[in-house]
Design an enzyme around this catalytic site. Structure first.
Site, PDB file in Angstrom:
ATOM      1  N   TRP A  97       0.769  -0.727   0.031  1.00  0.00           N
ATOM      2  CA  TRP A  97      -0.047  -0.164   0.408  1.00  0.00           C
ATOM      3  C   TRP A  97       1.028   1.272   0.310  1.00  0.00           C
ATOM      4  O   TRP A  97       0.897   2.686   0.027  1.00  0.00           O
ATOM      5  CB  TRP A  97      -1.296   0.068   0.906  1.00  0.00           C
ATOM      6  CG  TRP A  97      -0.244   0.753   2.783  1.00  0.00           C
ATOM      7  CD1 TRP A  97       0.797  -0.519   2.815  1.00  0.00           C
ATOM      8  CD2 TRP A  97      -0.550   1.210   3.605  1.00  0.00           C
ATOM      9  NE1 TRP A  97       1.031   0.127   4.235  1.00  0.00           N
ATOM     10  CE2 TRP A  97       0.452   0.794   4.775  1.00  0.00           C
ATOM     11  CE3 TRP A  97      -1.412   2.067   3.698  1.00  0.00           C
ATOM     12  CZ2 TRP A  97       0.785   2.168   5.251  1.00  0.00           C
ATOM     13  CZ3 TRP A  97      -1.483   3.670   4.341  1.00  0.00           C
ATOM     14  CH2 TRP A  97      -0.387   3.338   5.466  1.00  0.00           C
ATOM     15  N   ASP A  98       2.127   1.442   0.645  1.00  0.00           N
ATOM     16  CA  ASP A  98       2.880   2.325   0.842  1.00  0.00           C
ATOM     17  C   ASP A  98       2.781   3.250  -1.068  1.00  0.00           C
ATOM     18  O   ASP A  98       2.921   4.495  -0.782  1.00  0.00           O
ATOM     19  CB  ASP A  98       4.472   1.712   0.241  1.00  0.00           C
ATOM     20  CG  ASP A  98       4.389   0.616   1.829  1.00  0.00           C
ATOM     21  OD1 ASP A  98       3.586   0.003   2.135  1.00  0.00           O
ATOM     22  OD2 ASP A  98       5.954   0.387   2.154  1.00  0.00           O
ATOM     23  N   GLU A 131       0.162  -2.831  12.138  1.00  0.00           N
ATOM     24  CA  GLU A 131       0.716  -3.767  12.464  1.00  0.00           C
ATOM     25  C   GLU A 131       0.820  -4.791  13.421  1.00  0.00           C
ATOM     26  O   GLU A 131       0.450  -6.327  13.470  1.00  0.00           O
ATOM     27  CB  GLU A 131       1.366  -4.595  11.261  1.00  0.00           C
ATOM     28  CG  GLU A 131       1.170  -4.464   9.822  1.00  0.00           C
ATOM     29  CD  GLU A 131       2.147  -4.191   8.158  1.00  0.00           C
ATOM     30  OE1 GLU A 131       3.577  -4.733   9.194  1.00  0.00           O
ATOM     31  OE2 GLU A 131       1.943  -3.861   8.113  1.00  0.00           O
ATOM     32  N   LYS A 182       2.342  -0.121  15.896  1.00  0.00           N
ATOM     33  CA  LYS A 182       3.777  -0.142  15.707  1.00  0.00           C
ATOM     34  C   LYS A 182       3.887   1.261  14.924  1.00  0.00           C
ATOM     35  O   LYS A 182       5.274   1.907  14.614  1.00  0.00           O
ATOM     36  CB  LYS A 182       3.505  -0.745  14.425  1.00  0.00           C
ATOM     37  CG  LYS A 182       4.686  -0.993  13.621  1.00  0.00           C
ATOM     38  CD  LYS A 182       4.354  -2.848  12.556  1.00  0.00           C
ATOM     39  CE  LYS A 182       5.894  -2.946  12.051  1.00  0.00           C
ATOM     40  NZ  LYS A 182       5.523  -3.555  10.677  1.00  0.00           N
ATOM     41  N   GLN A 183       3.089   1.864  13.524  1.00  0.00           N
ATOM     42  CA  GLN A 183       3.060   3.457  12.944  1.00  0.00           C
ATOM     43  C   GLN A 183       1.584   3.986  13.047  1.00  0.00           C
ATOM     44  O   GLN A 183       0.521   3.110  13.607  1.00  0.00           O
ATOM     45  CB  GLN A 183       3.690   2.348  11.432  1.00  0.00           C
ATOM     46  CG  GLN A 183       2.680   1.433  11.080  1.00  0.00           C
ATOM     47  CD  GLN A 183       2.422   1.277   9.969  1.00  0.00           C
ATOM     48  OE1 GLN A 183       3.597  -0.145   9.755  1.00  0.00           O
ATOM     49  NE2 GLN A 183       2.331   1.779   8.386  1.00  0.00           N
TER      50      GLN A 183
END
Length: 787
Positions: free
Chosen positions: A361-362, A488, A592-593
Site C-alpha cells: 500500500w506504500d 500491524e 507500530k506506525q
C-alpha cells in the site's frame, strides 16, 4: 547505522569521500540508479567486493511455494520474489596481471558522487597494486530516464608514474552468487541460480545473453555494445558462454595515457515473446542508444532532470542536511516510477531485494501523492498496473467469499504473496488506498478520460468489496469487522477507524463516478440501486469514539487495552516484532506506525466537521493520545506524525520527525538500508515538508495551504502541479508568497481564506502564529531520530 558522515552535505549531490567496506551494502542502495524499468544497485564497477549484487527488471520474478505448518483455506500457495537478472555493470580490471581489487594493494583515494541534477553516478579512485603499479580510475554510470531499456557506463583507466599493462573485461553475468539472508523477515529470500540459459552471443564488440526463469517462465534478454578508445595497439576479443559474455580489452599505457571503454547495455523481458523476438528487441534498443551515443544519453538525462526539478524542487533554508535529503528523496522517488509504465512501484523501488521486491500500500498512500504533484504521468501508469491486475483481485475476493476485488497486500505480478494473514489478507485497507489514489490523481489533473476508462472500474470494484465485507447492525450503523489497519501491532480488529474512514471515502467516490459516467457504469453492471447502497453504507459508517477520554479509538475497544510496558522495554528490543510475540503485541496499547493519526491526515474532512476551534482541539487530543503509544517500528510512521505534529502546532516535534523520514537511508536509521531504500519514507520527506509545514491539503478542484515553519527553518519553497498549472509556494517565518508560474487563474485557500492567483504576479499573505500546546510524551527510547 551509518554514523561516520561518509556522505558530505551539499545541496545537489551525495558524495562519499572514503570507501568503508563495512557499510558497502548500504552505499550500494544509496547509489542505486533506476528508471522504474531497469534498476542497477551502486555496486563497484569491477563487481567485487560487493555487499549485495543487484540488477533488476521491474516485474521479473521467480515463484516459490509458501510453506505452512498448518494450511488453511484461502492461504496463498505461491510467493513471488524479485531476482537478480543478468548484470551488465561489470568492468573487471587487471593491472600488470594483478586484479584491481580494493581489498588488496593500497587505496590512495576513492570518491563516489551521485549527481542529482545530471542523474549519474561518478567515481574516481587511485590505487596502487601489491606489485607497485598505480592507476587512476574514473567511471560515470547512468540508467536512462529517456530510453527505457538502456543503461550505460563510461570507464577510464590512466597509468600513473610508470608503464602499465592494462586489461579490462566488460561482462554480462547471469546467476551471480548472492549472500544468504540473515533471518530478518524484512530481508528478501535469496533465490540461487534462477535463470536457465537459452542463447548467448559474442560478435565483435557486441554481447548478448538470453535466459528464462525456471518457474515463472519469464524470458530475460540483456545485450551490450562498446566503444573503445586508447593507445595504438589496443586490442579487443569477445567470447560468450552459458552465463557469461565478455569483451576483453588489452592495452599498454605509458604514464598519463588513458584507456576508455563506453558500454551501452539494453534490457528486455517478456512472459510471452519468443527468443528471437527478445534478441531483436534488445538489439534494437542498443541501436537506438548507439545512435545518440554516450554524450547524447548524458545530454538527454540532464534535460529530463532539468524539466523535473523545474516542476518538483523543494528548497529548504536553515538545515543543509534536510535540503540535501529532500532532493535525494525526490530523485529516488522519480527513479522508482518514471518509466515503470504499467508495472508496480515496489517498496524498495529497484534499489534492492528487500521485502522480496514486493509492492504494498506504500505505493498509493505515500509515493503516488508526491508524483501526483510532480510527475503525474507516472501516477496514471501505476494505477493502470493496478487496473491490469483486476482479474486476480476479483478472483481473490471470490476465494474469500467477498464481492468486487480484493487487491493483494504484497505482490509483484498481481496475485497475493503474503503468507501471514493477520497483516496480509486482513489488511483490506489497500483497496481504499488505491481508490484514494484514483480520486487524488483525477482531482489534481482533471483527467476525465482516465477516470472513465480506468478509474471508474477501480472505484466500483473496490466499493463492492467494502459493501460485502461490512454490514449494517440492528440500528442501521455500518461496521467493518475483523480487519487490520496500518498499525500491524493491532491485527484482526473491529471497526479500525482508518479503514472505515477510507472505505467511506471509497464508497462515496464510487457512487459519484457512477453518476458522472453512466455508460461506463452500465457496462460494469453498477446501477442506481447499488450506488445508493454504497452511499447508505458510507453515511452510516461507524467510527469508534471514547466519550470518557474524548478521543477517537484506533479500533473498537482499543483504549481499554492494557498499555504496553514501555518502562520495561530496553532500547535494544526495538523493533518489537523481532523480540516479542505478536500475541502480546496484539492485545496491548502499542502502535507500530501512525494509524488513527494517519486517518486524520488522509480523511481530514471527517475530523474537521466540528465547529472551528472544537474540531482543532479534537484533532489535537487525538494526536496527544497516540503519540506516547507509537513506537515507529515502521519507516512509514515518521512522515505521517510530522504532518499532524505540524497541524497541531508542535512544530519542533514535526521538524524532528521530518529529519527522521529524510535521513532514514542516508543514516541507515532502520539498520536495513542494505536491502534497498525505503521509497515510501523518502516520499514522506516531501509529505512532511509540503503537507506538514506547507499545510497542503486537497480541496476538490482546488487546494488549501496552511503554512507554518519551525524555528530551525528560515524558508521553505516548493512547486506543485495542479490541473494544468504550475504553482510556486515560498514560505518564510511570517509570510507566504504564492505564484502562478503557468496556467489559468486558480482560487485556493490560505489558512481558510480564499486567494485567487493570476499570471499578473505573486500574492503575499501573512502566516499566523501556531497555537501553543504542551508537547506530547514520547515512548521511552523512541524519541524521533531527528530530534
Amino acid at each position: 547505522m551509518i554514523t561516520d558522515r561518509s556522505y558530505a552535505v551539499e545541496p545537489w549531490a551525495v558524495r562519499e569521500t572514503a570507501l568503508d567496506l563495512d557499510v558497502l551494502a548500504q552505499s550500494e542502495s544509496v547509489f542505486a540508479l533506476s528508471n522504474g524499468h531497469v534498476g542497477w544497485r551502486g555496486n563497484l564497477d569491477e563487481g567485487e567486493p560487493h555487499g549485495l549484487p543487484g540488477s533488476y527488471l521491474n516485474g521479473v520474478h521467480e515463484i516459490h511455494p509458501l510453506p505452512y505448518a498448518e494450511a488453511g483455506y484461502g492461504y496463498p500457495e505461491s510467493g513471488q520474489t524479485v531476482i537478480n537478472v543478468t548484470n551488465g555493470k561489470i568492468l573487471r580490471l587487471l593491472v600488470d596481471d594483478e586484479p584491481f581489487d580494493l581489498r588488496y594493494g593500497r587505496l590512495v583515494a576513492h570518491e563516489r558522487v551521485l549527481d542529482l541534477r545530471r542523474g549519474v553516478l561518478e567515481r574516481t579512485c587511485e590505487w596502487t597494486s601489491p606489485a607497485g603499479s598505480t592507476v587512476r580510475v574514473r567511471s560515470t554510470r547512468l540508467v536512462s530516464l529517456t530510453q527505457r531499456a538502456v543503461a550505460a557506463v563510461a570507464y577510464e583507466v590512466q597509468a600513473v608514474g610508470c608503464r602499465s599493462r592494462v586489461v579490462i573485461q566488460s561482462e554480462l553475468v547471469a546467476n551471480e552468487t548472492l549472500p544468504e539472508s540473515d533471518g530478518d523477515p524484512r530481508a528478501a529470500m535469496a533465490l540461487q541460480s534462477p535463470l536457465e540459459q537459452e542463447d548467448h552471443l559474442a560478435a565483435g564488440s557486441r554481447l548478448r545473453l538470453v535466459h528464462r526463469t525456471r518457474r515463472s517462465g519469464l524470458r530475460v534478454a540483456v545485450a551490450a555494445d562498446h566503444v573503445v578508445s586508447g593507445p595504438e595497439r589496443t586490442t579487443t576479443r569477445s567470447e560468450s558462454g552459458t552465463d557469461v559474455a565478455r569483451l576483453t580489452v588489452t592495452s599498454v599505457l605509458e604514464p598519463g595515457q588513458t584507456l576508455r571503454v563506453e558500454k551501452l547495455v539494453a534490457h528486455g523481458w517478456s512472459g510471452a515473446r519468443s527468443l528471437p523476438a527478445m534478441a531483436d528487441q534488445v538489439d534494437a534498443a542498443l541501436a537506438a542508444a548507439a545512435h545518440d551515443g554516450w554524450q547524447g544519453l548524458l545530454a538527454d538525462q540532464r534535460a529530463c532532470l532539468d524539466d523535473f526539478w523545474a516542476r518538483a524542487d523543494v528548497e529548504v533554508e536553515g538545515d543543509e542536511e534536510i535540503q540535501q535529503a529532500v532532493r535525494f528523496a525526490l530523485f529516488h522517488v522519480l527513479q522508482a516510477g518514471a518509466r515503470a509504465e504499467q508495472r508496480a512501484i515496489p517498496a524498495k523501488g529497484l534499489t534492492g531485494s528487500g521485502y522480496d521486491g514486493h509492492a504494498f500500500w506504500d505505493t498509493e498512500m505515500f509515493v503516488l501523492p508526491v508524483l501526483t504533484h510532480t510527475a503525474p504521468a507516472a501516477v496514471a501508469e501505476a494505477l493502470r498496473w493496478r487496473h491490469n491486475t483486476l482479474d486476480e483481485a476479483r478472483e481473490r475476493a471470490a476465494q474469500l467469499g467477498l464481492g468486487g476485488a480484493a487487491f493483494p497486500w504484497r505482490t509483484i505480478a498481481g496475485p497475493e504473496g503474503s503468507a501471514y494473514w493477520p497483516a496480509g489478507t486482513a489488511a483490506f485497507h489497500v483497496n481504499a488506498g488505491i481508490a484514494d489514489a484514483v480520486v487524488r490523481y483525477v482531482e489534481a489533473t482533471g483527467d476525465g478520460a482516465f477516470e472513465r476508462e480506468v478509474g471508474t472500474e477501480l472505484l466500483v470494484e473496490t466499493a463492492r468489496l467494502w459493501r460485502s465485507l461490512g454490514h449494517h447492525d440492528a440500528h442501521g450503523v455500518f461496521h467493518i469487522d475483523g480487519v487490520t489497519g496500518p498499525d500491524e501491532y493491532s491485527a484482526v480488529a473491529d471497526d479500525n477507524a482508518y479503514t472505515n474512514l477510507m472505505a467511506r471515502q471509497n464508497l462515496l467516490a464510487a457512487a459519484d463516478a457512477v453518476e458522472r459516467h453512466p455508460d461506463r457504469a452500465a457496462r460494469l453492471g453498477a446501477d442506481a440501486e447499488e450506488s445508493a447502497a454504497w452511499r447508505d453504507a458510507a453515511e452510516a459508517m461507524h467510527v469508534p469514539y471514547n466519550e470518557e477520554l474524548g478521543v477517537h479509538e484506533q479500533h473498537a475497544g482499543f483504549t481499554r487495552y492494557q498499555r504496553w510496558d514501555f518502562a520495561g522495554t530496553r532500547a535494544e528490543q526495538y523493533p518489537l516484532l523481532l523480540h516479542f510475540p505478536y500475541f502480546d503485541l496484539y492485545r496491548k496499547q502499542v502502535v507500530k506506525q501512525a494509524d488513527l493519526v494517519l486517518a486524520m491526515y488522509t480523511c481530514g474532512d471527517f475530523f474537521e466537521r466540528g465547529e472551528g476551534t472544537a474540531a482543532e482541539e479534537q484533532i489535537a487530543r487525538n494526536f496527544a493520545y497516540y503519540e506516547p503509544l507509537t513506537v515507529r517500528d515502521s519507516s512509514l510512521s515518521a512522515c505521517c506524525q510530522a504532518v499532524m505534529a505540524a497541524r497541531t502546532g508542535h512544530l519542533d516535534l514535526a521538524y524532528a520527525y521530518t529529519a527522521e523520514a529524510a535521513l532514514m537511508d542516508l543514516q541507515d536509521l532502520e539498520h536495513n538500508t542494505r536491502d534497498g531504500l525505503h521509497i515510501a519514507s523518502l516520499a514522506g520527506t516531501w509529505m512532511a515538508l509540503v503537507a506538514g509545514f506547507g499545510g497542503l491539503r486537497r480541496d476538490g478542484e482546488s487546494l488549501r495551504f496552511a503554512p507554518r515553519l519551525p524555528e530551525r527553518l528560515s524558508r521553505l519553497a516548493f512547486h506543485v502541479q495542479f490541473r494544468g498549472r504550475k504553482l510556486r509556494v515560498d514560505i518564510g517565518a511570517d509570510k507566504a508568497t504564492y505564484e502562478l508560474l503557468d496556467g489559468p487563474p486558480l482560487t485556493l485557500r490560505h489558512h481558510g481564506d480564499p486567494l485567487t492567483l493570476t499570471p499578473d504576479g505573486p500574492a503575499v499573505r501573512p502566516v499566523p502564529p501556531p497555537i501553543r500546546r504542551p508537547t506530547p510524551e514520547q515512548p521511552l527510547h523512541r524519541a524521533p531520530n531527528g530530534g
